[in-house]
Design an enzyme around this catalytic site. Sequence first.
Site, short mmCIF file in Angstrom:
data_model
loop_
_atom_site.label_atom_id
_atom_site.label_comp_id
_atom_site.label_asym_id
_atom_site.label_seq_id
_atom_site.Cartn_x
_atom_site.Cartn_y
_atom_site.Cartn_z
N ASP B 227 0.85 -1.19 0.00
CA ASP B 227 0.00 0.00 0.00
C ASP B 227 0.89 1.25 0.00
OD1 ASP B 227 -2.04 1.81 0.29
OD2 ASP B 227 -2.98 0.80 1.99
N HIS B 317 -9.11 -1.50 -7.69
CA HIS B 317 -8.73 -0.29 -6.96
C HIS B 317 -7.71 0.55 -7.73
CE1 HIS B 317 -7.92 2.19 -3.43
NE2 HIS B 317 -6.63 2.02 -3.66
#
Lengths: 185, 408
Positions: B227, B317
Amino acid sequence: MNKFRLASIATAALVLSVGLAGCTTSTGDSGTNGSASQQSETMSSSVSISDAWVKAIDDVSGVAPMTGFFMLVTNNSDQDVVITGGSVPADLTPDAVETHEVVSNDAGDMVMQEAKDGITIPAHGSVKLMPGSFHMMLFNMVKPILVGDTVTLTVAFADGSTTDVTGTAYSIENGLEKYVPEAKN
Amino acid sequence: MSEPQVSRRRFLAGAGAIAGAAALGGVAGVAVDRAVIATETARRIEDSGNESFTDLEPFYGIHQSGIATGLQAHGAFASYTLNDDFDVDAAKRMLRVLTDTAAKLTSGIAPMSDNDPELVTGPARLTITVGFGPGFFARTGTVEKIPSGFVEIPAYSIDALEPQWSGGDLLVQFGADDPLVLAHALRHVSRSIRTFATPKWVQRGFTQASGLGRPAGTPRNLMGQVDGTVNPRTEQEFDDQVWASAPAWFAGGTMAVVRRIAMELDTWDALDVPAKELSVGRKLSNGAPLTGELETDVPDLDAVGENGLKVIPTLAHIRRARTADDRQKFLRRPFHYDDGTNAKGQNDAGLLFVAYTSDIENRYVPVQNALAKRDLMNQWTTPIGSAVFVIPPGCMEGGYIGQALLES
């Protein structure tokens, strides 16, 4: 190095100069000072004072409102130095600033009283004035000292010399010992 | 980001530098005292045998620390409500106290008004960062100086915002590699400014322990995903994406978006590896896009698989977060939170998502809009808190954070 960064540096430099202009009233430190450079053998010239601060007091409407002034005092000389008291601007309190200490009484309570012999800073030693210990006591406050305000204390020594030190006001819970003017004996 | 962007120096070296300056005279008395205190702290640290405690992040500078700073192991975000009598005079006094307190604590030195100086066991890369919510400008009569692009995040249908995690007039952000150092800093700052501001919420988060030899590379979130791959890394990228240049008082500042994102880890657990990878568009193993081999490979959003479907799904995403507009980039500096179990016996965990951008409205909100509309990850994540703050530029010694706003 692009123009964003240069603009940033210009701003930072501006902040710095503003800060320096207010330096003597905001840092809480007193290194060398006027009396030191002019009278090289006095008690005031023998000490360096740092980390000065004062306990904020926002309400002076009560009976005999008081607060404490604290600092780290270092004696750089071969002789003991004694702080006997001091003064602050009269708009804060017309009363003299006293040297105080916190001691335990017969009942086991911690009580505060005047340190009648002053506060001795041993030769080449240092004393930290702090809540629950030695401190400078301001009595009969007539004007609040708000958190972040600065207060200049003129510290008086046993030989009659003085030095000014400026401290910032902080909020702190402790230092609530009962004031007993004649606690000892 | 995996490496600190700002060079740091060893605390022991810093203490030595202070002592060296003292020897030069001038402000000798002051410097010697500080050096004595610093040396005592250093000795305690040395006794502990843990060098992690001696790492120091600079406090003074053009930018505030805690943003381009390498992620610390622990973080806390404290939001405050300004007291009723707060005004511009109170703001100046508060910020002087806050600045002085932060400068000392981040140097590993206990402020003189600290009731618990023993808890200052080292800098441990402590950073303290100050931000202003919309209410701060209103209360100090500086609304007209609010930088353009400072807006609240729009309400989204996926949101389930809770007041106890949202809003606030003042932000103080803490980061440190040691949780006790951080806890003490948070407590002492809060009590130092209590006559000005009342705590509204505190959110604590963590990354990974620094002393254990943290894994290299981009951090992972609690879902196991890499991330933060697209974060700015170079000074130029930070200048382009994070640091503001105008108005003058704000040059070197930035804006923070703090969102609490609950993760439905129990339903996430029901997915197998390919399903998890499709939801994001990256491989779990190394964070590479499903169309590439390395984390840094640029995703090929047009690639079509043997089944005739896009390799990176339409609602993945990274596809939703990716825009053609190069301006829509910003720094993500998140922490995890894991607060045990909720009333239903499910994991109470998620992401303390923190983004820094020079312009929330034009750089951040478009990306958030795209994600809120359609993102596979929304099935397992729910925003439950949201707040925005202006992070003023840093200051130099003798000045205070926010001075250029209040005194120009």
